[in-house]
Enzyme design. Structure first.
Site, PDB file in Angstrom:
ATOM      1  N   GLU A 170     -10.936  -6.830   0.864  1.00 10.80           N
ATOM      2  CA  GLU A 170     -11.913  -5.869   0.366  1.00 10.80           C
ATOM      3  C   GLU A 170     -11.263  -4.752  -0.463  1.00 10.80           C
ATOM      4  OE1 GLU A 170     -12.173  -7.278   3.350  1.00 10.80           O
ATOM      5  OE2 GLU A 170     -14.183  -8.137   3.353  1.00 10.80           O
ATOM      6  N   HIS A 176     -22.337  -5.914  11.741  1.00  7.51           N
ATOM      7  CA  HIS A 176     -23.104  -6.551  10.673  1.00  7.51           C
ATOM      8  C   HIS A 176     -24.469  -5.892  10.503  1.00  7.51           C
ATOM      9  CE1 HIS A 176     -20.174  -9.814  11.357  1.00  7.51           C
ATOM     10  NE2 HIS A 176     -20.469 -10.236  10.148  1.00  7.51           N
TER      11      HIS A 176
END
Ligand SMILES: Cc1ncc(C[n+]2csc(CCOP(=O)(O)OP(=O)(O)O)c2C)c(N)n1
Ligand SMILES: Cc1ncc(C[n+]2csc(CCOP(=O)(O)OP(=O)(O)O)c2C)c(N)n1
Ligand SMILES: [Mg+2]
Ligand SMILES: [Mg+2]
Lengths: 347, 325, 347, 325
Positions: free
Chosen positions: A82, A151
């Site tokens: 990322e 999430h």
């Protein structure tokens, strides 16, 4: 505060009248896909980058078909890196590219927080305007589907106190498309939040290229008694609460922020001043969330207009639990907004 | 490896398979919330690791490790059905349903919990290992990671720190060829992860993750090495997952066929046992027993109550309560 | 909200009377160093870890002497691996150690943001109380010394919306010591913010072991006309502004938050209700900062007590520029607080 | 290398030395705000890099790179005194004083700016390189990093990504033996950083960073390699910084003496030039001229005005103004 993109008509983007006969009911994800496709045709210097966005079309299908149309140079799969993804975007933006990154789940922006906060957000300022960072970071946020603590987060609170970053947060497919196109056009770095619970929502989305201006809220519903300020998934919930309130004779005005930072204080404050009763709805935890900023600003600037205190509706001050019944406890819903509206209506 | 050990491992692998198959079925029926990643096809790797780890060791399971979690309960006196119940989000789960598939922990059996941010426990494992070392305990701290994790910066920070401090870490990298849709060799400088860890200067080894005999033997050696105080060890298990990319299957048909039909670790172990004279009836019994056990666990999970709503606001802080609605 | 450590006397820690004759004027850094030393003697399971903290004693000297006294096992230098540092602390805390990390500059917490937000802050909750994370992350924050955009930030805003983390923010040497000892005792993870501009401030600090309870604000100065809520460097500035206001006949009450999350709403709201005129002072940018949360909460809960809107004093909505005259423009100072106090006093 | 090139490099190194010495003096007088890290002792490494990088290339300077920044101005037609003025926080600085020592950039001469978060531009450099590759430009993107940066996760993410995409990145790792007080071999799995990058599979090389002839030659080759499209290159310059740990000096006395007295890159280059028959007067003139020039730059910086206060709120966003006080 001046809008980045003044070319686009204020609020008109919601359903342009002349486009009416050509409209189709499409999903939020598809509207975003449209926007990416149109933007890639328009901007040669645009590329999209992220994990599993090429052949697979992204975890939620938002980048589907782009690989076939624009090829692997402009539609780039990456490893689970990322920081390198956002670093790549930052560097490319420095030399005039227009990258659009997908961070699969917003929770993982924590992995590249430094790139966003210390590099991307400050680049234009600290180098005295010599570089721009015209990049967009798209990411799927929010809870409500049993995704568990990593999430499901609403991450706008992580970036609210970070000058230099633009946070865009659409609540419906039409805005999603127009705001994404405006974000890609923008010369500022944009964190583009896509609430997962909205992905399947559908609306009549004009097929052509259009932009919805950044930094401008929309009046999602007009009303004179109580103002509800919301963004993303809280907007449909606020509209639902407004319906309920209407049955009880309370006219609710719903302000859809659309851009969270810098936000459209003018529209928010005008509505608050008009109704004098305000509810601020926010999925994230209460302490230090978006609701805090809005409540503070409204309380300070509409002091004498307010008939009672601003009512905050928020998520509880917890991580998001996996178990759906527990998640239901933690996240706010239309009923919570409706309850807050009746509290405010009684002022 | 003696036949009784191999038989035990065969049973362990069947427990994993039955667990995952039962779970998959319930997931499709809508009884299991959230997302589901199964360890089907990787049973040999998992069984080998579970066998050698003690309750006093610590392992960080990855997103396909329901099987290891269940085996750890099984081997160390816990309740396997609580691993199942956790996946159903029930009060009886190991984390009372608060963690789910990606955050199941039970320190009593050495399970230190998955972290759904892939790679982040590469950093956390260092601390568990350091504590063991500082206390002079012969414990192993094991991070079970997918090949995809190799892309993360923490991968490097962890290996470097384990190297300089000679920490008792077992890195168990499950190279199943893909991270979602990204082939391992396209996402990384080398398709052989062991190539990428040479620079850290500690022991490493690539092995056949579908051969239970090899996996069990090598894991045993690595764990011994670490326990003896000789520092970290990196293992790369070459294996393959039966689960495709979510529902779809992007991998070449021949590849799918090869791994499922020729490299099924349970089939291979069954053949080995047959070769040693174990008869089919015994193998069938193992399959039946483990499958029955799993059905009991599923029934237990299904019948268990949802967590008490007060759990929603419990344990945010140790020293403070947070507001409920 | 119940205090983590109720054993320690409320507020008494500022200068315990009976310790008076033994007190000495010591610097903030030295008070912290004392605390670490005392804590390491008390807790065998404590170790300190960070970059250049061993032989060098840390960038600001806070860990000086610990290596010689406690040895390299418990005083550990690391490479530039902020994520691994916090990961190491998290893992060690899981098995009952009590690590204290130093992140050299608060700006670099961005490097380990995921470890803090997704792992440390959630660990106790998501694993259903099976693990605790009794670790402390000490870090040097704040501007005012020409450190530029990456060495000057006030980072509390990055964590305000993150349940599970405790944010401690002392304003003076006495509290610094007592709060650090309480933080190390605490079973919750603490982000311990040390404002660089305070490092050289001196006070009479009791030499013995004492704790200042987490989650409790202090009344740094009593007054009946205007309340100023502040933390860290804003406290001495607020006290300076209060002096000035006193000359003009305005009695200012200064509330020193000491713990920013979870904060002591009771003390803050009581003072706000008492004076009805509130200034909130915050070094970080205004939007989404600590001041927003405080202003919102006070505005909501003291609605009918307030004689006028809460006045926010903040840093400007910019990164921190290197050039000192520009930094002076960006950061708030005692004069800005004084101006806000006179605005509020006129309500 | 011909004598005129060596003489040019000798002059470049002197420019760096004079710059840093003058700056250090002014810092001690209190004229330079913030923190100061100098490149003294590392002039050969810096001069070699600056020589081969074009204005159309991009370099990310580290915290000791004032010298490279100044040379880039010098070589590519910019104003060296603006690099100096930036360090004084003045309106005439390359970033109008907003960036300072750790954030000086000037894209016109290829200077893409330091990032005071060590290692973070290891990620950023990828994007500059990728853009060049996508556009078919033969540009090099260079990240100049200290040995300390090797500890960061981004180090790994960057090298892996550069490898899989074959990006035109020059990694210039300045191994001066320490990161603040941490010896390179104690903080990393290997004291030789090249050992740690073998796994990425692209070209790498360790070289003597104090030998200008070697440094210039090797950098030239690496840059050529990258420009030709052959992918990334990692260079490890073995060198040593004269600046200790802030004010103090923790390093062994003999080591300090060795590097300052026997391995001074300017002295070595001076000897080489003398060996080629260049006479001392010429060398002295170079020293004098560069020192005089730097004094002019310092005077310029000192006399320059502070930035206009409106700069404090300028350029936060392109599309929005922010409030001033
Ligand atoms: C930091 C981070 N980035 C992305 C994801 C989303 N994600 C979940 S699993 C996965 C792929 C993991 O691949 P691998 O490690 O090879 O494990 P496998 O599924 O193949 O067993 C990704 C990208 C994540 N969980 N964490
Ligand atoms: C991410 C990060 N961590 C810590 C620091 C503080 N810091 C500044 S310079 C430095 C040491 C750098 O060492 P090295 O890379 O070897 O460069 P040198 O100073 O030796 O040239 C550190 C730890 C930083 N700037 N960024
Ligand atoms: Mg994989
Ligand atoms: Mg160094």
């Amino acid at each position: 505060m001046t809008a980045a993109d003044t070319a686009a008509p204020k609020r008109a983007a919601r359903t342009p009248r002349k486009a009416r006969d050509r409209v189709r009911k499409v999903a939020f994800t598809r509207a975003l896909n449209d926007a990416l496709d149109l933007a890639m045709s328009k901007h040669d210097e645009m590329f999209v980058i992220g994990e599993d966005i090429a052949e697979m079309g992204g975890d939620f299908g938002v980048t589907k078909g782009l690989l076939a149309k624009y090829g692997p140079e402009r539609v780039r799969d990456t490893p689970l890196s990322e920081a390198a993804i956002i670093g790549t975007c930052a560097g490319a933006a420095m030399v005039g590219m227009r990258p659009v990154a997908e961070i699969m789940f917003a929770d993982f922006i924590a992995e590249c927080y430094d790139q966003v906060v210390n590099n991307v957000a400050k680049m234009h300022y600290m180098f005295d305007g010599q570089f721009k960072a015209p990049l967009v970071i798209r990411t799927a946020c929010g809870g409500g589907f049993g995704g568990g603590p990593h999430h499901s987060q609403s991450v706008e609170g992580w970036f609210l106190n970070v000058p230099g970053i633009v946070i865009v947060a659409p609540s419906n497919p039409v805005d999603a498309k127009g705001l994404l196109l405006a974000s890609i056009d923008s010369d500022d770095p944009v964190l583009f939040l896509e609430h997962k619970a909205l992905y399947r929502s559908r609306a009549e989305v004009p097929p052509e290229y259009y932009t919805t201006p950044l930094g401008q809220a929309a009046i999602a519903r007009e009303g004179s008694d109580v103002t509800v300020v919301a963004a993303m998934r809280m907007v449909p919930m606020a509209l639902e609460a407004a319906e309920e309130a209407a049955d009880a004779g309370v006219a609710v005005e719903v302000v859809d922020l659309r851009t969270i930072r810098p936000y459209d204080a003018e529209t928010v404050l005008a509505s608050a001043a008009k109704t004098g009763r305000v509810v601020v709805a926010n999925e994230a935890p209460k302490i230090g969330g978006l609701g805090a900023e809005l409540s503070a600003r409204i309380s300070e600037e509409c002091f004498s207009d307010l008939k009672g205190p601003v009512v905050r509706v928020d998520g509880l001050d917890t991580p998001i639990p996996f178990s759906v019944p527990l998640e239901d406890v933690v996240l706010p819903d239309a009923q919570d907004i409706a309850a807050a509206v009746s509290t405010a209506a009684q002022y | 490896m003696d036949t009784s050990t191999l038989t035990g491992l065969y049973r362990d692998m069947w427990l994993i398979r039955a667990f995952e198959q039962g779970l998959e079925r319930e997931f499709e029926k809508g009884n299991v919330p959230g997302m589901l990643h199964t360890g089907l096809g990787q049973e040999a790797t998992q069984a080998a690791l579970a066998w050698h780890l003690k309750a006093t060791d610590a392992f960080f399971p990855d997103h396909r490790c329901h099987g290891i979690n269940a085996l750890a309960q099984h081997r160390h006196g816990g309740d396997g059905e609580r691993v199942m119940a956790e996946l159903f989000g029930k009060a009886t789960g190991v984390c009372s349903g608060k963690g789910g598939s990606l955050h199941s922990a039970d320190p009593a059996v050495g399970n230190f919990g998955d972290n759904a941010v892939e790679g982040s426990y590469m950093a956390t494992v260092l601390g568990v290992a350091l504590a063991a070392k500082m206390r002079g305990q012969p414990n192993v701290a094991c991070a079970i990671i997918g090949d995809g994790t190799v892309g993360r910066g923490e991968f490097h920070e962890s290996l470097n720190m384990a190297a300089i401090w000679d920490l008792p870490v077992l890195y168990a990298c499950v190279n199943n060829g893909y991270a979602i849709s990204m082939p391992v060799g396209e996402g990384h400088a080398s398709a052989d992860i062991v190539d990428m860890v040479q620079g850290y200067g500690f022991e490493s080894r690539q092995l056949d993750g579908n051969d239970i005999v090899e996996a069990w033997t090598v894991v045993g050696e690595a764990v011994e090495h670490i326990r003896s105080g000789a520092g970290p060890y990196f293992l790369e298990f070459k294996t393959w997952r039966w689960q495709g990319i979510f529902a779809g299957e992007f991998r070449p048909e021949a590849e799918v066929k090869y791994w499922k039909e020729e490299r099924d670790p349970i089939m291979l172990a069954g053949e080995a046992l047959a070769g040693r004279g174990v008869d089919q009836a015994e193998l069938d019994a193992i399959e039946r027993e483990t499958t029955d056990l799993i059905e009991e666990w599923i029934a237990f999970a299904m019948e268990s109550p949802a967590p008490d709503p007060v759990k929603a606001t419990a344990d945010v802080y140790v020293g403070w309560e947070v507001d409920s609605r």
